[in-house]
Design an enzyme around this catalytic site. Structure first.
Site, short mmCIF file in Angstrom:
data_model
loop_
_atom_site.label_atom_id
_atom_site.label_comp_id
_atom_site.label_asym_id
_atom_site.label_seq_id
_atom_site.Cartn_x
_atom_site.Cartn_y
_atom_site.Cartn_z
N CYS A 1 -7.48 1.31 3.26
CA CYS A 1 -7.42 0.07 4.27
C CYS A 1 -7.71 0.52 5.56
O CYS A 1 -8.64 1.44 6.03
CB CYS A 1 -6.38 -1.08 3.94
SG CYS A 1 -6.59 -1.70 2.36
N GLU B 1 0.97 -1.25 -0.01
CA GLU B 1 0.07 0.16 -0.05
C GLU B 1 0.79 1.35 0.04
O GLU B 1 0.45 2.26 -0.55
CB GLU B 1 -1.06 0.01 1.11
CG GLU B 1 -1.92 -1.03 1.20
CD GLU B 1 -2.73 -1.45 2.48
OE1 GLU B 1 -3.42 -2.23 2.38
OE2 GLU B 1 -2.52 -0.57 3.29
N HIS C 1 -10.55 -1.30 5.34
CA HIS C 1 -10.41 -2.59 5.62
C HIS C 1 -11.48 -2.95 6.53
O HIS C 1 -11.83 -2.42 7.58
CB HIS C 1 -9.01 -3.03 6.19
CG HIS C 1 -8.58 -4.57 6.21
ND1 HIS C 1 -9.09 -5.33 7.11
CD2 HIS C 1 -8.00 -5.07 5.15
CE1 HIS C 1 -8.48 -6.51 6.88
NE2 HIS C 1 -8.00 -6.41 5.76
#
Length: 207
Positions: free
Chosen positions: A118, A16, A137
Site C-alpha cells: 500500500c 498490514e 495504495h
C-alpha cells in the site's frame, strides 16, 4: 531458516503489519519488528535503543515492536527480507528516514527481498530505486507513476522487489496475499499452500 525484518512506526496500518508478521511466522520465518521513530517522537522521549516504545497504529492500537530500528543491526547479511507496511503516517515516517532509504538500496543491491504494501511503496521513491514495475495504495499513486512503471496489478514482482495494492484492491485485507507471496518467494509454493490452507480464507483472498 529464512528471516525477515518488518518495520513499524506510529501510524502504521495494523492489519498490514500484523497479518504480514503472523503469516511469515506460520511459515517458519524468523521475524523481527523494528520501530522507526519520527523526529517528533525522538524529541519527546530521546533514544529507545534498549526499550522501544509502543507504536500507535493508524487505528490507535498499540503494538510493541521487538526492537528499535538500528541500521547496524538491520543489514542484509542478517535478514533475507525487509518489509515496509503501509498506513499513511507510518509510511511517511519510514520512507523519510534516511538510514531506512540507504538500507532498502543495500537489500536490493545484495539480492535480498524487499516488500512494500500500500502506501509503504512510497519508500521506493524516497530510496531512489531505479525505474521498474510497482504498485501501491491509490493515495500515493501520483507520486510514483512518473518515476516507476506503475501497474494496476494486485501484486507486482520486479526481481526481488515486491509491492501490493492498486485502486481495485484498497482494503488492508490485501495483506494476506501480499504475505503469502512473500512466503512463496522465501519458502516455496508448497509452504504457501500449507500456510494458506488452515487460514480458510474467503475465495480469492489468497491470490
Amino acid at each position: 531458516m529464512p528471516s525477515a525484518l518488518i518495520l513499524i512506526a506510529d501510524g502504521t496500518e495494523e492489519m498490514e503489519f500484523t497479518i504480514t508478521y503472523d503469516t511469515l511466522v506460520r511459515a517458519g520465518v524468523s521475524c523481527t519488528s523494528a520501530f522507526v521513530s519520527s523526529e517528533e517522537r525522538l524529541a519527546d522521549n530521546g533514544t529507545f535503543e534498549k526499550n522501544p516504545p509502543f507504536a500507535k497504529g493508524s487505528r490507535g492500537i498499540n503494538i510493541l515492536p521487538d526492537t528499535y530500528f538500528s541500521p547496524q543491526a538491520a543489514t542484509p547479511d542478517k535478514y533475507d527480507l525487509l518489509v515496509v507496511p503501509g498506513g499513511a503516517k507510518g509510511a511517511q515516517t519510514i520512507s523519510e528516514n534516511s538510514p531506512v532509504q540507504h538500507l532498502i538500496r543495500e537489500y536490493i543491491e545484495a539480492g535480498k527481498f524487499v516488500g512494500m504494501i500500500c502506501a509503504g511503496s512510497l519508500a521506493a521513491l524516497t530510496s531512489k530505486l531505479p525505474k521498474q514495475a510497482i504498485t501501491s495504495h491509490p493515495s500515493v499513486r501520483d507520486q510514483l507513476k512518473d518515476a516507476f512503471d506503475y501497474s494496476e496489478e494486485p501484486v507486482v514482482i520486479s526481481g526481488k522487489f515486491i509491492t501490493r495494492s492498486s485502486p481495485l484492491f484498497m482494503s488492508p485485507g490485501t495483506a494476506f496475499p501480499f504475505a503469502l507471496t512473500l512466503v512463496e518467494l522465501l519458502c516455496g509454493k508448497e509452504k504457501r499452500a500449507e500456510v494458506a490452507g488452515p487460514m480458510v480464507l474467503p475465495c480469492g483472498t489468497s491470490s
